[in-house]
Design a protein around this motif. Structure first.
Motif, PDB file in Angstrom:
ATOM      1  N   LEU A  75      -2.762 -21.527  10.980  1.00  0.00           N
ATOM      2  CA  LEU A  75      -3.255 -20.325  10.305  1.00  0.00           C
ATOM      3  C   LEU A  75      -3.623 -20.631   8.857  1.00  0.00           C
ATOM      4  CD1 LEU A  75      -3.785 -17.328  10.848  1.00  0.00           C
ATOM      5  CD2 LEU A  75      -1.496 -16.834   9.995  1.00  0.00           C
ATOM      6  N   HIS A  76      -2.797 -21.458   8.200  1.00  0.00           N
ATOM      7  CA  HIS A  76      -3.077 -21.841   6.812  1.00  0.00           C
ATOM      8  C   HIS A  76      -4.318 -22.738   6.712  1.00  0.00           C
ATOM      9  CE1 HIS A  76      -0.147 -20.119   4.140  1.00  0.00           C
ATOM     10  NE2 HIS A  76       0.847 -20.426   4.958  1.00  0.00           N
TER      11      HIS A  76
ATOM     12  N   PHE B 197     -11.235 -15.468  16.233  1.00  0.00           N
ATOM     13  CA  PHE B 197     -10.082 -15.071  17.036  1.00  0.00           C
ATOM     14  C   PHE B 197      -8.893 -14.706  16.148  1.00  0.00           C
ATOM     15  CE2 PHE B 197      -6.016 -16.542  18.873  1.00  0.00           C
ATOM     16  CZ  PHE B 197      -5.894 -15.625  19.912  1.00  0.00           C
ATOM     17  N   LEU B 198      -8.636 -15.519  15.143  1.00  0.00           N
ATOM     18  CA  LEU B 198      -7.518 -15.259  14.236  1.00  0.00           C
ATOM     19  C   LEU B 198      -7.734 -13.967  13.450  1.00  0.00           C
ATOM     20  CD1 LEU B 198      -6.857 -18.879  12.927  1.00  0.00           C
ATOM     21  CD2 LEU B 198      -5.466 -17.569  14.546  1.00  0.00           C
ATOM     22  N   ILE B 199      -8.976 -13.697  13.074  1.00  0.00           N
ATOM     23  CA  ILE B 199      -9.282 -12.445  12.370  1.00  0.00           C
ATOM     24  C   ILE B 199      -9.022 -11.252  13.291  1.00  0.00           C
ATOM     25  CG2 ILE B 199     -11.166 -11.041  11.421  1.00  0.00           C
ATOM     26  CD1 ILE B 199     -12.342 -13.602  10.261  1.00  0.00           C
ATOM     27  N   GLU B 200      -9.386 -11.373  14.561  1.00  0.00           N
ATOM     28  CA  GLU B 200      -9.146 -10.298  15.519  1.00  0.00           C
ATOM     29  C   GLU B 200      -7.646 -10.036  15.679  1.00  0.00           C
ATOM     30  OE1 GLU B 200     -10.988 -11.394  19.146  1.00  0.00           O
ATOM     31  OE2 GLU B 200     -13.043 -11.227  18.383  1.00  0.00           O
ATOM     32  N   GLN B 201      -6.873 -11.099  15.800  1.00  0.00           N
ATOM     33  CA  GLN B 201      -5.425 -10.952  15.962  1.00  0.00           C
ATOM     34  C   GLN B 201      -4.786 -10.376  14.696  1.00  0.00           C
ATOM     35  OE1 GLN B 201      -3.778 -11.483  18.964  1.00  0.00           O
ATOM     36  NE2 GLN B 201      -5.930 -11.611  19.576  1.00  0.00           N
ATOM     37  N   ALA B 202      -5.247 -10.833  13.555  1.00  0.00           N
ATOM     38  CA  ALA B 202      -4.722 -10.318  12.285  1.00  0.00           C
ATOM     39  C   ALA B 202      -5.069  -8.843  12.124  1.00  0.00           C
ATOM     40  CB  ALA B 202      -5.298 -11.125  11.122  1.00  0.00           C
ATOM     41  N   THR B 203      -6.256  -8.478  12.570  1.00  0.00           N
ATOM     42  CA  THR B 203      -6.683  -7.083  12.491  1.00  0.00           C
ATOM     43  C   THR B 203      -5.733  -6.190  13.277  1.00  0.00           C
ATOM     44  OG1 THR B 203      -9.007  -7.703  12.237  1.00  0.00           O
ATOM     45  CG2 THR B 203      -8.560  -5.463  12.982  1.00  0.00           C
ATOM     46  N   LEU B 204      -5.367  -6.604  14.476  1.00  0.00           N
ATOM     47  CA  LEU B 204      -4.454  -5.828  15.305  1.00  0.00           C
ATOM     48  C   LEU B 204      -3.089  -5.676  14.628  1.00  0.00           C
ATOM     49  CD1 LEU B 204      -5.268  -7.320  18.831  1.00  0.00           C
ATOM     50  CD2 LEU B 204      -5.967  -5.101  17.908  1.00  0.00           C
ATOM     51  N   CYS B 205      -2.577  -6.774  14.084  1.00  0.00           N
ATOM     52  CA  CYS B 205      -1.262  -6.740  13.430  1.00  0.00           C
ATOM     53  C   CYS B 205      -1.269  -5.866  12.180  1.00  0.00           C
ATOM     54  CB  CYS B 205      -0.825  -8.163  13.050  1.00  0.00           C
ATOM     55  SG  CYS B 205      -0.414  -9.219  14.432  1.00  0.00           S
TER      56      CYS B 205
ATOM     57  N   GLY C 103       0.446  -2.258   8.786  1.00  0.00           N
ATOM     58  CA  GLY C 103       0.136  -2.164   7.368  1.00  0.00           C
ATOM     59  C   GLY C 103       0.333  -3.493   6.663  1.00  0.00           C
ATOM     60  N   TYR C 104      -0.385  -3.668   5.570  1.00  0.00           N
ATOM     61  CA  TYR C 104      -0.393  -4.943   4.853  1.00  0.00           C
ATOM     62  C   TYR C 104       0.994  -5.364   4.375  1.00  0.00           C
ATOM     63  CZ  TYR C 104      -1.526  -8.336   1.197  1.00  0.00           C
ATOM     64  OH  TYR C 104      -1.582  -9.455   0.424  1.00  0.00           O
ATOM     65  N   ALA C 105       1.760  -4.423   3.857  1.00  0.00           N
ATOM     66  CA  ALA C 105       3.056  -4.749   3.254  1.00  0.00           C
ATOM     67  C   ALA C 105       4.096  -5.181   4.277  1.00  0.00           C
ATOM     68  CB  ALA C 105       3.576  -3.557   2.462  1.00  0.00           C
ATOM     69  N   HIS C 106       3.890  -4.858   5.545  1.00  0.00           N
ATOM     70  CA  HIS C 106       4.912  -5.103   6.562  1.00  0.00           C
ATOM     71  C   HIS C 106       4.553  -6.226   7.529  1.00  0.00           C
ATOM     72  CE1 HIS C 106       6.921  -1.484   5.180  1.00  0.00           C
ATOM     73  NE2 HIS C 106       5.788  -0.828   5.287  1.00  0.00           N
ATOM     74  N   VAL C 107       3.530  -6.985   7.184  1.00  0.00           N
ATOM     75  CA  VAL C 107       3.113  -8.087   8.052  1.00  0.00           C
ATOM     76  C   VAL C 107       3.042  -9.372   7.234  1.00  0.00           C
ATOM     77  CG1 VAL C 107       1.252  -9.016   9.481  1.00  0.00           C
ATOM     78  CG2 VAL C 107       1.802  -6.589   9.601  1.00  0.00           C
ATOM     79  N   SER C 108       3.599 -10.442   7.769  1.00  0.00           N
ATOM     80  CA  SER C 108       3.540 -11.745   7.114  1.00  0.00           C
ATOM     81  C   SER C 108       2.585 -12.658   7.876  1.00  0.00           C
ATOM     82  CB  SER C 108       4.934 -12.393   7.087  1.00  0.00           C
ATOM     83  OG  SER C 108       5.355 -12.705   8.406  1.00  0.00           O
ATOM     84  N   LEU C 109       2.213 -13.761   7.240  1.00  0.00           N
ATOM     85  CA  LEU C 109       1.379 -14.739   7.940  1.00  0.00           C
ATOM     86  C   LEU C 109       2.103 -15.292   9.164  1.00  0.00           C
ATOM     87  CD1 LEU C 109      -0.331 -16.811   5.094  1.00  0.00           C
ATOM     88  CD2 LEU C 109      -1.384 -15.180   6.647  1.00  0.00           C
ATOM     89  N   ARG C 110       3.413 -15.405   9.057  1.00  0.00           N
ATOM     90  CA  ARG C 110       4.186 -15.892  10.199  1.00  0.00           C
ATOM     91  C   ARG C 110       4.070 -14.923  11.386  1.00  0.00           C
ATOM     92  NH1 ARG C 110       7.641 -19.902  10.199  1.00  0.00           N
ATOM     93  NH2 ARG C 110       7.738 -19.888   7.909  1.00  0.00           N
TER      94      ARG C 110
ATOM     95  N   ALA D   3      -6.206 -19.519   3.300  1.00  0.00           N
ATOM     96  CA  ALA D   3      -5.320 -20.062   2.268  1.00  0.00           C
ATOM     97  C   ALA D   3      -4.103 -19.184   2.017  1.00  0.00           C
ATOM     98  CB  ALA D   3      -6.106 -20.246   0.973  1.00  0.00           C
ATOM     99  N   SER D   4      -4.257 -17.872   2.223  1.00  0.00           N
ATOM    100  CA  SER D   4      -3.168 -16.946   1.913  1.00  0.00           C
ATOM    101  C   SER D   4      -3.313 -15.680   2.744  1.00  0.00           C
ATOM    102  CB  SER D   4      -3.198 -16.578   0.426  1.00  0.00           C
ATOM    103  OG  SER D   4      -4.397 -15.865   0.117  1.00  0.00           O
ATOM    104  N   LYS D   5      -2.296 -14.846   2.676  1.00  0.00           N
ATOM    105  CA  LYS D   5      -2.349 -13.556   3.346  1.00  0.00           C
ATOM    106  C   LYS D   5      -3.469 -12.696   2.765  1.00  0.00           C
ATOM    107  CE  LYS D   5       0.615  -9.484   4.079  1.00  0.00           C
ATOM    108  NZ  LYS D   5       1.948  -8.909   3.792  1.00  0.00           N
ATOM    109  N   GLU D   6      -3.659 -12.803   1.466  1.00  0.00           N
ATOM    110  CA  GLU D   6      -4.733 -12.042   0.811  1.00  0.00           C
ATOM    111  C   GLU D   6      -6.098 -12.477   1.331  1.00  0.00           C
ATOM    112  OE1 GLU D   6      -2.270 -13.544  -0.750  1.00  0.00           O
ATOM    113  OE2 GLU D   6      -1.125 -11.907  -1.668  1.00  0.00           O
ATOM    114  N   ASP D   7      -6.282 -13.775   1.482  1.00  0.00           N
ATOM    115  CA  ASP D   7      -7.535 -14.323   1.992  1.00  0.00           C
ATOM    116  C   ASP D   7      -7.819 -13.805   3.403  1.00  0.00           C
ATOM    117  OD1 ASP D   7      -9.817 -15.967   2.097  1.00  0.00           O
ATOM    118  OD2 ASP D   7      -8.685 -17.601   3.014  1.00  0.00           O
TER     119      ASP D   7
END
Length: 220
Positions: A51-52, A18-26, A31-38, A56-60
């Motif tokens: 989320l953490h 579920f978190l991967i799906e939501q992250a995919t949409l964001c 774009g990667y540079a304009h989205v934070s984990l928050r 472990a990280s935004k890169e992960d």
């Protein structure tokens, strides 16, 4: 047996998906540079701590997003194209690409975003090269399946042909994404014409009974 402070394996897997799906949409939208984990945590309706717990990280998290998407895309290509007849493989390929340009364009932008990040982040470089290697392997399988030495002579090595085909598909796909005014239909028509020209130069039928390279199939 999992402790009371940890989710059960099945629930944890579902939550991660579920978190991967939501992250995919964001990530696909901004774009990667304009989205934070928050940002992703807020869109997912969970705390940053949750989320953490899963990433472990935004890169992960980005790597998990790309791996999930590319697995799906490569499986789609394998199902549609590898199992197609010699007369219909090009048509099947174009249908997959058309669906990608119309329904999953934002995700493809994210794939190119990751490739740019890989030039600066070593952890991304390994995963990008791994995905590119899988795509190269898929093209090599198609070359051997539809243009075997028994029926076609080649003007170059298989590795050379695979590199050229990948470079063309990737380059034209990127071009179509950058040209916002270009419709998917026009982009794929251009791709089809160029690919056919390239295939005719690389693969030469040995006999007149050999199944010919598919001809242009017209507008979408």
């Amino acid at each position: 047996m999992p402790s009371s402070s940890q989710p059960a394996p099945s629930k944890a897997k579902a939550k991660r998906s579920f978190l991967i799906e939501q992250a995919t949409l964001c990530l696909a939208q901004k774009g990667y540079a304009h989205v934070s984990l928050r940002d992703i945590a807020k869109a997912s309706g969970v705390s940053l701590g949750i989320l953490h717990y899963y990433f472990a990280s935004k890169e992960d998290l980005l790597l998990a997003v790309i791996a999930s998407y590319k697995d799906s895309f490569i499986q789609e290509l394998e199902t549609a194209v590898v199992n197609a007849s010699p007369q219909r493989w090009l048509e099947q390929l174009l249908e997959v690409l058309h669906h990608s340009l119309t329904k999953k364009k934002a995700l493809h932008r994210l794939w190119y975003d990751l490739q740019v990040q890989a030039m600066y982040v070593p952890a991304f470089r390994h995963h990008v090269n791994e995905i590119r290697a899988r795509l190269h392997d898929l093209i090599a399988r198609l070359v051997r399946q539809f243009f075997p030495p028994a029926t076609h002579s080649m003007s170059m090595s298989v590795d050379g042909a695979v590199s050229l085909i990948y470079a063309q598909v990737d380059g034209l796909f990127l071009q179509s994404i950058l040209e916002e005014a270009t419709t998917p239909e026009n982009a794929l028509s251009r791709f089809e014409q160029t690919l056919l020209q390239l295939l005719h130069m690389m693969f030469i039928p040995i006999t007149t009974t050999t199944t010919p390279i598919p001809t242009k199939r017209g507008a979408f």
